[in-house]
Scaffold this active site. Structure first.
Site, short mmCIF file in Angstrom:
data_model
loop_
_atom_site.label_atom_id
_atom_site.label_comp_id
_atom_site.label_asym_id
_atom_site.label_seq_id
_atom_site.Cartn_x
_atom_site.Cartn_y
_atom_site.Cartn_z
CG ASN A 166 9.94 1.07 -12.15
OD1 ASN A 166 9.29 0.90 -13.17
ND2 ASN A 166 9.96 2.22 -11.50
CE LYS A 198 8.91 3.24 -15.87
NZ LYS A 198 8.04 2.87 -14.79
CB SER A 242 9.96 5.61 -7.45
OG SER A 242 10.73 4.87 -8.36
CG ASN A 253 12.58 2.82 -14.27
OD1 ASN A 253 11.91 1.85 -14.55
ND2 ASN A 253 12.04 3.90 -13.73
CD GLU A 255 12.40 -0.63 -7.39
OE1 GLU A 255 12.14 0.54 -7.76
OE2 GLU A 255 11.56 -1.55 -7.44
CB ALA A 303 -0.93 -0.03 1.22
N GLY A 304 1.80 1.30 -0.95
CA GLY A 304 2.61 2.50 -1.11
C GLY A 304 2.03 3.38 -2.21
CB ALA A 305 3.74 5.74 -4.50
CB ILE A 306 2.54 1.80 -7.53
CG1 ILE A 306 3.62 2.67 -8.19
CG2 ILE A 306 1.81 0.93 -8.55
CD1 ILE A 306 3.14 3.60 -9.28
#
Ligand SMILES: NC(=O)C1=CN([C@@H]2O[C@H](COP(=O)(O)OP(=O)(O)OC[C@H]3O[C@@H](n4cnc5c(N)ncnc54)[C@H](OP(=O)(O)O)[C@@H]3O)[C@@H](O)[C@H]2O)C=CC1
Ligand SMILES: CC(C)(CO)C(=O)C(=O)O
Length: 334
Positions: free
Chosen positions: A114, A215, A284, A219, A296, A20-23
Site C-alpha cells: 500500500n 488506492k 490493516s 488509505n 505503515e 506470509a502475512g494477511a495478503i
C-alpha cells in the site's frame, strides 16, 4: 531480457509469494487451491504452522486448508517467473533481500504494498530519477528491485491474519496490474490471465498510476484515522462525527491526485457510498496498531505529504491526522 518472458511458456509459471502475512497467505492459498505452481517464503512460527497444516483461509463462509511449498530459505525455492512481494512498506527492504534468490534477470516483481511506492517516479517520462524519500530514503529498494522487472499492482482487497498461517478474507478481491511506464504488455497480460484463471479478478491497466491514486486516497482517508478512532471503514465514512474529517482528507487527496494528472473515475459521493458498503472492515493499520506492530505511515501518510510539499499543497487535515497517528504509534511502542 526478453520483453515478454512468460508469453511462450507452455507450462504454468513458477510463482513465489514472499511474505506470509494477511495478503501473502490469502494470495498463495487462492493460487495454490487453483492448481498454480506456488511457493511461499515464510519465517518463524508462520513457517512452522504452514509446514504442518498448510494455509488456513476463511473466505465467504468456506474454510480452505491449502498445502503449499513453503520455506524460509529462498535458495531452496530458486528463481521464479513471478514474485509477489507481500509486506508492509517499511519491511520491504528486508523482504526483498530475503527474496533475492527468487529473482532472476527475467523474473517479474509484483510488489503488493500500500501507499506511494518507491517506483512512483521510475520510468515516468520527465520524472525518472526522482525519488520518494519517505519510502526509499537511501535508494535501497531501487537498487534491489530493477525497475524494468517491476510490475505495478493496486490491490482492492482486504485480509486479516488471525494466527500463524491462518487468514480471513471476506471482501471481493480485485487486482489491477500495469507496466510502470504506462505501456501495455504481454507479460502483464500473462499475470492477469493467471490471476483470473485462479479466481482472483484482475485487470490490465496502461495507466497504473490512476488506480494507484484511487488506492492511495482510500488509505489516506481511512488508515491513519482508524488508528486514532478505532473505527471501521463504514463508520469512518458513515458516522456524522467522522465523515466531515474523512471528507476533508478525501478532497485534499483528490486535489493532489489531480495535480499529478491522475484520472479518478469516481466522484466523492460515490467513493463515500462504496466505502460504507465495504462494511465493518478494520484497516490493516488498525490491525497493526492493535498488535503493537509498527505503522505503515511512511508510505501511506508521509510520502503523500512529501508529494504535496513538492507542489506547495498544504493538505492541513491529512497532515494533522497523520501526525496524531504517528503519535499513537510511537506512544504505544515506548
Ligand atoms: N491486510 C489488508 O487487508 C490489506 C493490506 N494491504 C497492504 O498489503 C501489504 C501487505 O500487508 P499484510 O499482508 O496485511 O501485512 P502483514 O503484516 O500481515 O504481512 C507481512 C508479512 O511479511 C513478512 N515479512 C516481513 N519481512 C520479512 C522478511 N524479511 N522475511 C520474510 N518475511 C517477512 C511478515 O512476517 P512476520 O509475520 O514473521 O513478521 C508478515 O508475515 C501492506 O502494504 C498492506 O498495507 C492492502 C490491502 C489490504
Ligand atoms: C481496506 C483498505 C482499503 C483500507 O484503507 C486497505 O487497503 C487497508 O486496510 O490497508
Amino acid at each position: 531480457m526478453s520483453k515478454d518472458p512468460l508469453s511462450n511458456k507452455q507450462s504454468s509459471p513458477r510463482i513465489a509469494v514472499a511474505g506470509a502475512g494477511a495478503i501473502g497467505c490469502t494470495l498463495a492459498a487462492i493460487l495454490a487451491h487453483a492448481g498454480q505452481a506456488v511457493s511461499l517464503l515464510a519465517r518463524g512460527s508462520t513457517l512452522q504452522a504452514i509446514q504442518s497444516q498448510g494455509i488456513e483461509l476463511r473466505r465467504q463462509a468456506e474454510t480452505y486448508q491449502v498445502p503449499v511449498t513453503v520455506s524460509d530459505d529462498a535458495h531452496t525455492l530458486g528463481s521464479q517467473d513471478i514474485v509477489f512481494l507481500c509486506a508492509k512498506s517499511h519491511d520491504l527492504v528486508g523482504l526483498a533481500q530475503a527474496a533475492t534468490p527468487l529473482i532472476g534477470p527475467e523474473t517479474l516483481i509484483v510488489p503488493m504494498v500500500n501507499g506511494v511506492p518507491w517506483w512512483y517516479f521510475e520510468r515516468l517520462p520527465g520524472q525518472d530519477g526522482r525519488r520518494v524519500k519517505s519510502v526509499d530514503p537511501e535508494g535501497r529498494l531501487r537498487a534491489l528491485l530493477p525497475s524494468a522487472q517491476v510490475v505495478g499492482v493496486v490491490q482492492f482487497m482486504t485480509a486479516e491474519r488471525v494466527g500463524p498461517g491462518s487468514v480471513v478474507s471476506n471482501t471481493p478481491a480485485l487486482l489491477i496490474l500495469g507496466e510502470i511506464d504506462h505501456t501495455e504488455s504481454q507479460r502483464v497480460q500473462d499475470i492477469v490471465d493467471v490471476l483470473n484463471a485462479s479466481g482472483i479478478e484482475s485487470r490490465h491497466s496502461a495507466q497504473i498510476r490512476d488506480p494507484l491514486w484511487m488506492k492511495i486516497i482510500a488509505n489516506l482517508t481511512t488508515n491513519p484515522l482508524s488508528v486514532i478512532t478505532g473505527a471501521t471503514l463504514n463508520t469512518m465514512y458513515g458516522d456524522p462525527r467522522l465523515l466531515p474529517i474523512t471528507r476533508k482528507i478525501l478532497f485534499e487527496g483528490l486535489t493532489l491526485a489531480a495535480a499529478h494528472g491522475a484520472r479518478i473515475p469516481l466522484d466523492p459521493d460515490t467513493i463515500i457510498k462504496e466505502t460504507i458498503a465495504m462494511g465493518a472492515v478494520r484497516t490493516s493499520m488498525l490491525q497493526d496498531y492493535e498488535h503493537g506492530n509498527p505503522l505503515e505511515l511512511a508510505a501511506i501518510g508521509d510520502a503523500v505529504l512529501e508529494l504535496a510539499d513538492a507542489i506547495h499543497l498544504p493538505m492541513p487535515t491529512a497532515r494533522d491526522v497523520i501526525a496524531m497517528a504517528h503519535y499513537r504509534g510511537t506512544s504505544q511502542r515506548r
